[in-house]
Design a protein around this motif. Structure first.
Motif, PDB file in Angstrom:
ATOM      1  N   LYS A 172      31.705 -29.110 -37.646  1.00  0.00           N
ATOM      2  CA  LYS A 172      31.357 -30.312 -36.713  1.00  0.00           C
ATOM      3  C   LYS A 172      32.595 -30.774 -35.847  1.00  0.00           C
ATOM      4  O   LYS A 172      32.263 -30.668 -34.571  1.00  0.00           O
ATOM      5  CB  LYS A 172      30.865 -31.558 -37.448  1.00  0.00           C
ATOM      6  CG  LYS A 172      30.778 -32.755 -36.702  1.00  0.00           C
ATOM      7  CD  LYS A 172      30.222 -34.149 -37.645  1.00  0.00           C
ATOM      8  CE  LYS A 172      30.674 -35.420 -37.058  1.00  0.00           C
ATOM      9  NZ  LYS A 172      29.977 -35.658 -35.671  1.00  0.00           N
ATOM     10  N   LEU A 173      33.572 -30.842 -36.424  1.00  0.00           N
ATOM     11  CA  LEU A 173      34.820 -31.310 -35.833  1.00  0.00           C
ATOM     12  C   LEU A 173      35.361 -30.278 -34.873  1.00  0.00           C
ATOM     13  O   LEU A 173      35.979 -30.487 -33.563  1.00  0.00           O
ATOM     14  CB  LEU A 173      36.080 -31.641 -36.663  1.00  0.00           C
ATOM     15  CG  LEU A 173      35.612 -32.870 -37.456  1.00  0.00           C
ATOM     16  CD1 LEU A 173      36.626 -33.040 -38.542  1.00  0.00           C
ATOM     17  CD2 LEU A 173      35.197 -34.271 -36.572  1.00  0.00           C
ATOM     18  N   LYS A 174      35.305 -29.025 -35.205  1.00  0.00           N
ATOM     19  CA  LYS A 174      35.558 -27.534 -34.408  1.00  0.00           C
ATOM     20  C   LYS A 174      34.991 -27.524 -33.248  1.00  0.00           C
ATOM     21  O   LYS A 174      35.371 -27.347 -32.129  1.00  0.00           O
ATOM     22  CB  LYS A 174      35.766 -26.488 -35.150  1.00  0.00           C
ATOM     23  CG  LYS A 174      37.024 -26.453 -36.392  1.00  0.00           C
ATOM     24  CD  LYS A 174      36.937 -25.100 -37.153  1.00  0.00           C
ATOM     25  CE  LYS A 174      37.969 -25.106 -38.173  1.00  0.00           C
ATOM     26  NZ  LYS A 174      38.031 -23.923 -39.149  1.00  0.00           N
ATOM     27  N   ILE A 175      33.503 -27.685 -33.304  1.00  0.00           N
ATOM     28  CA  ILE A 175      32.360 -27.759 -32.104  1.00  0.00           C
ATOM     29  C   ILE A 175      33.128 -28.955 -31.202  1.00  0.00           C
ATOM     30  O   ILE A 175      32.933 -28.484 -29.847  1.00  0.00           O
ATOM     31  CB  ILE A 175      30.986 -27.846 -32.667  1.00  0.00           C
ATOM     32  CG1 ILE A 175      30.969 -26.497 -33.603  1.00  0.00           C
ATOM     33  CG2 ILE A 175      30.358 -27.867 -31.553  1.00  0.00           C
ATOM     34  CD1 ILE A 175      29.638 -26.459 -34.312  1.00  0.00           C
ATOM     35  N   GLU A 176      33.237 -29.972 -31.659  1.00  0.00           N
ATOM     36  CA  GLU A 176      33.322 -31.242 -30.911  1.00  0.00           C
ATOM     37  C   GLU A 176      34.531 -31.185 -30.032  1.00  0.00           C
ATOM     38  O   GLU A 176      34.805 -31.374 -28.852  1.00  0.00           O
ATOM     39  CB  GLU A 176      33.141 -32.529 -31.693  1.00  0.00           C
ATOM     40  CG  GLU A 176      31.836 -32.572 -32.042  1.00  0.00           C
ATOM     41  CD  GLU A 176      31.569 -33.961 -32.918  1.00  0.00           C
ATOM     42  OE1 GLU A 176      30.520 -34.434 -33.296  1.00  0.00           O
ATOM     43  OE2 GLU A 176      32.967 -34.423 -33.425  1.00  0.00           O
ATOM     44  N   ASP A 177      35.692 -30.676 -30.839  1.00  0.00           N
ATOM     45  CA  ASP A 177      37.111 -30.146 -30.233  1.00  0.00           C
ATOM     46  C   ASP A 177      36.991 -29.375 -29.285  1.00  0.00           C
ATOM     47  O   ASP A 177      37.789 -29.500 -28.234  1.00  0.00           O
ATOM     48  CB  ASP A 177      37.964 -29.998 -31.203  1.00  0.00           C
ATOM     49  CG  ASP A 177      38.305 -31.397 -31.988  1.00  0.00           C
ATOM     50  OD1 ASP A 177      37.912 -32.507 -31.884  1.00  0.00           O
ATOM     51  OD2 ASP A 177      38.995 -31.345 -33.337  1.00  0.00           O
ATOM     52  N   TYR A 179      34.430 -27.771 -27.358  1.00  0.00           N
ATOM     53  CA  TYR A 179      33.305 -27.555 -26.602  1.00  0.00           C
ATOM     54  C   TYR A 179      32.750 -28.981 -26.058  1.00  0.00           C
ATOM     55  O   TYR A 179      32.130 -29.010 -24.877  1.00  0.00           O
ATOM     56  CB  TYR A 179      32.139 -26.912 -27.000  1.00  0.00           C
ATOM     57  CG  TYR A 179      32.408 -25.390 -27.691  1.00  0.00           C
ATOM     58  CD1 TYR A 179      32.715 -24.443 -26.636  1.00  0.00           C
ATOM     59  CD2 TYR A 179      32.540 -24.992 -28.927  1.00  0.00           C
ATOM     60  CE1 TYR A 179      33.345 -23.069 -27.288  1.00  0.00           C
ATOM     61  CE2 TYR A 179      33.012 -23.905 -29.409  1.00  0.00           C
ATOM     62  CZ  TYR A 179      33.278 -22.936 -28.605  1.00  0.00           C
ATOM     63  OH  TYR A 179      33.575 -21.780 -29.032  1.00  0.00           O
ATOM     64  N   GLY A 180      33.051 -30.195 -26.711  1.00  0.00           N
ATOM     65  CA  GLY A 180      32.875 -31.476 -26.304  1.00  0.00           C
ATOM     66  C   GLY A 180      31.375 -31.573 -26.890  1.00  0.00           C
ATOM     67  O   GLY A 180      30.659 -30.929 -27.641  1.00  0.00           O
ATOM     68  N   TRP A 206      23.686 -29.686 -32.134  1.00  0.00           N
ATOM     69  CA  TRP A 206      24.862 -29.895 -31.249  1.00  0.00           C
ATOM     70  C   TRP A 206      24.379 -30.234 -29.819  1.00  0.00           C
ATOM     71  O   TRP A 206      23.673 -29.543 -29.138  1.00  0.00           O
ATOM     72  CB  TRP A 206      25.697 -28.587 -30.823  1.00  0.00           C
ATOM     73  CG  TRP A 206      26.949 -28.688 -30.214  1.00  0.00           C
ATOM     74  CD1 TRP A 206      27.544 -29.759 -29.729  1.00  0.00           C
ATOM     75  CD2 TRP A 206      27.332 -27.663 -29.154  1.00  0.00           C
ATOM     76  NE1 TRP A 206      28.584 -29.509 -28.651  1.00  0.00           N
ATOM     77  CE2 TRP A 206      28.118 -28.019 -28.228  1.00  0.00           C
ATOM     78  CE3 TRP A 206      26.859 -26.440 -28.977  1.00  0.00           C
ATOM     79  CZ2 TRP A 206      29.024 -27.452 -27.346  1.00  0.00           C
ATOM     80  CZ3 TRP A 206      27.440 -25.568 -27.948  1.00  0.00           C
ATOM     81  CH2 TRP A 206      28.350 -26.135 -26.990  1.00  0.00           C
ATOM     82  N   HIS A 207      24.670 -31.566 -29.606  1.00  0.00           N
ATOM     83  CA  HIS A 207      24.248 -32.202 -28.290  1.00  0.00           C
ATOM     84  C   HIS A 207      25.530 -31.939 -27.286  1.00  0.00           C
ATOM     85  O   HIS A 207      26.277 -32.628 -27.215  1.00  0.00           O
ATOM     86  CB  HIS A 207      23.905 -33.621 -28.321  1.00  0.00           C
ATOM     87  CG  HIS A 207      22.840 -33.859 -29.391  1.00  0.00           C
ATOM     88  ND1 HIS A 207      21.519 -34.111 -29.007  1.00  0.00           N
ATOM     89  CD2 HIS A 207      22.779 -34.115 -30.831  1.00  0.00           C
ATOM     90  CE1 HIS A 207      20.704 -34.448 -30.012  1.00  0.00           C
ATOM     91  NE2 HIS A 207      21.416 -34.377 -31.132  1.00  0.00           N
ATOM     92  N   PHE A 208      25.197 -30.853 -26.614  1.00  0.00           N
ATOM     93  CA  PHE A 208      26.287 -30.144 -25.644  1.00  0.00           C
ATOM     94  C   PHE A 208      26.443 -31.077 -24.585  1.00  0.00           C
ATOM     95  O   PHE A 208      25.387 -31.432 -23.922  1.00  0.00           O
ATOM     96  CB  PHE A 208      25.866 -28.711 -25.481  1.00  0.00           C
ATOM     97  CG  PHE A 208      24.676 -28.387 -24.993  1.00  0.00           C
ATOM     98  CD1 PHE A 208      24.344 -28.201 -23.757  1.00  0.00           C
ATOM     99  CD2 PHE A 208      23.770 -28.159 -26.006  1.00  0.00           C
ATOM    100  CE1 PHE A 208      23.033 -27.901 -23.277  1.00  0.00           C
ATOM    101  CE2 PHE A 208      22.232 -27.877 -25.613  1.00  0.00           C
ATOM    102  CZ  PHE A 208      21.946 -27.543 -23.848  1.00  0.00           C
ATOM    103  N   PRO A 209      27.427 -31.152 -23.783  1.00  0.00           N
ATOM    104  CA  PRO A 209      27.737 -31.336 -22.387  1.00  0.00           C
ATOM    105  C   PRO A 209      27.202 -30.402 -21.602  1.00  0.00           C
ATOM    106  O   PRO A 209      26.633 -29.293 -21.807  1.00  0.00           O
ATOM    107  CB  PRO A 209      29.242 -31.568 -22.273  1.00  0.00           C
ATOM    108  CG  PRO A 209      29.718 -30.312 -23.084  1.00  0.00           C
ATOM    109  CD  PRO A 209      28.946 -30.251 -24.360  1.00  0.00           C
TER     110      PRO A 209
END
Length: 329
Positions: A172-177, A179-180, A206-209
């Motif tokens: 979770k943290l790697k995805i957010e860091d 790709y946002g 993943w709710h992506f930007p």
């Protein structure tokens, strides 16, 4: 008088909601029926996907099996599709005995203009992708609400990512860091705690930007390399055909457009001048019956087209379906 008016208004609202629901169900049904009619033949094994639209596909398949006395093996992608196969008295198979499928028919949560898909809203993304990878004819059926220009335009629940339970927080943290956006663990509705997939894993949504559509293949590969990620709900370069239903009709068909290859829709202009052995992947289905001798040219209205001049993928055609594309692009 006022009460009568309120009853009339409520009745109108109820009727409009029912009409919309009927329209969506008809859309699903017609897309499913068209896919089964076009992508199922006798003596073949096919993948059966998951979701509400697949119910109609299995229904139509059961009709054809009885009416045409077809011999079809059905490989499920989930517990739901397995039960549908059994309930409709179809022959159940698996990838151990049938690793190469003639086709696979499945639904999608969203399809963009480039045939990138979001799948996994029902939590079956891993098995769906495995089954889809076992065929060159991965067919998507959906109603018109799943048709979008860009991923995220209509489906707002994010991209599902199946993860090993112990790794969900680092992933979770790697995805957010990297790709946002936000990646949230999917929680169950009728039980306490997270959703557990058929494979015993968790799902991150993943709710992506805002992301460039051309980046999805690269992002999908990078996500898959994160330790703890089992599979993603991004399906890129996989779907050959998408049927979008709209009411009583199939409103739109989209075919895969690969670099240097004609779409299957374009093949109506082709006429075989002789039997063929080696041709591009996109011509495989149209020219399989003629695949016996080594001829490179196919006659078109504007002249003979010589495939040796094109830097495009090729497969070796024989009397049987090839198990893989052994030639590089």
């Amino acid at each position: 008088m006022i009460r009568s008016f309120v009853r009339i208004v409520r009745s109108l609202h109820s009727s409009s909601g029912k009409l919309r629901m009927d329209s969506l169900e008809n859309a699903k049904k017609n897309a499913a029926y068209k896919a089964v009619d076009e992508y199922v033949q006798n003596n073949c094994a096919i993948g059966i996907g998951s979701g509400s639209t697949i119910v109609y596909a299995v229904q139509r398949l059961a009709e054809r099996v009885i009416q045409e006395e077809l011999n079809v093996i059905c490989v499920p992608t989930s517990f739901q599709s397995r039960q549908l196969i059994l309930d409709n008295h179809l022959t159940l198979g698996n990838l151990e005995t049938h690793p190469h499928l003639y086709s696979a028919i499945d639904g999608a949560d969203e399809v963009d203009k480039d045939l990138n898909l979001i799948k996994g809203g029902g939590g079956c993304l891993l098995q769906e992708k495995v089954v889809a990878s076992c065929t060159n004819r991965f067919v998507i059926i959906a109603d018109y609400t799943k048709n979008s220009v860009k991923l995220g335009d209509k489906y707002k629940k994010g991209i599902p990512i199946e993860v090993v339970p112990m790794a969900y927080m680092p992933v979770k943290l790697k995805i957010e860091d990297n790709y946002g956006g936000t990646a949230k663990i999917r929680m169950a509705v009728a039980k306490a705690g997270p959703v557990i997939t058929d494979n015993g894993n968790f799902i991150l949504d993943w709710h992506f930007p805002d992301i460039d559509s051309n980046s999805w293949r690269k992002i999908n590969m990078e996500l898959s390399l994160i330790p703890g990620v089992v599979e993603t709900g991004l399906f890129t370069d996989m779907a050959e055909t998408v049927f979008f239903g709209c009411g009583r009709f199939v409103s739109e068909e989209r075919r895969m457009k690969k670099k240097g290859l004609s779409t299957l829709r374009d093949l109506s202009d082709f006429k075989v001048t002789n039997n063929n052995v080696q041709l591009p992947v996109s011509l495989y289905r149209a020219l399989l019956d003629a695949a016996k001798q080594n001829v490179w040219k196919v006659q078109m209205d504007r002249g003979a087209y010589d495939y040796r001049l094109q830097q495009i993928p090729r497969i070796y055609l024989s009397g049987q379906m090839p198990v893989r594309n052994t030639m590089k692009s």
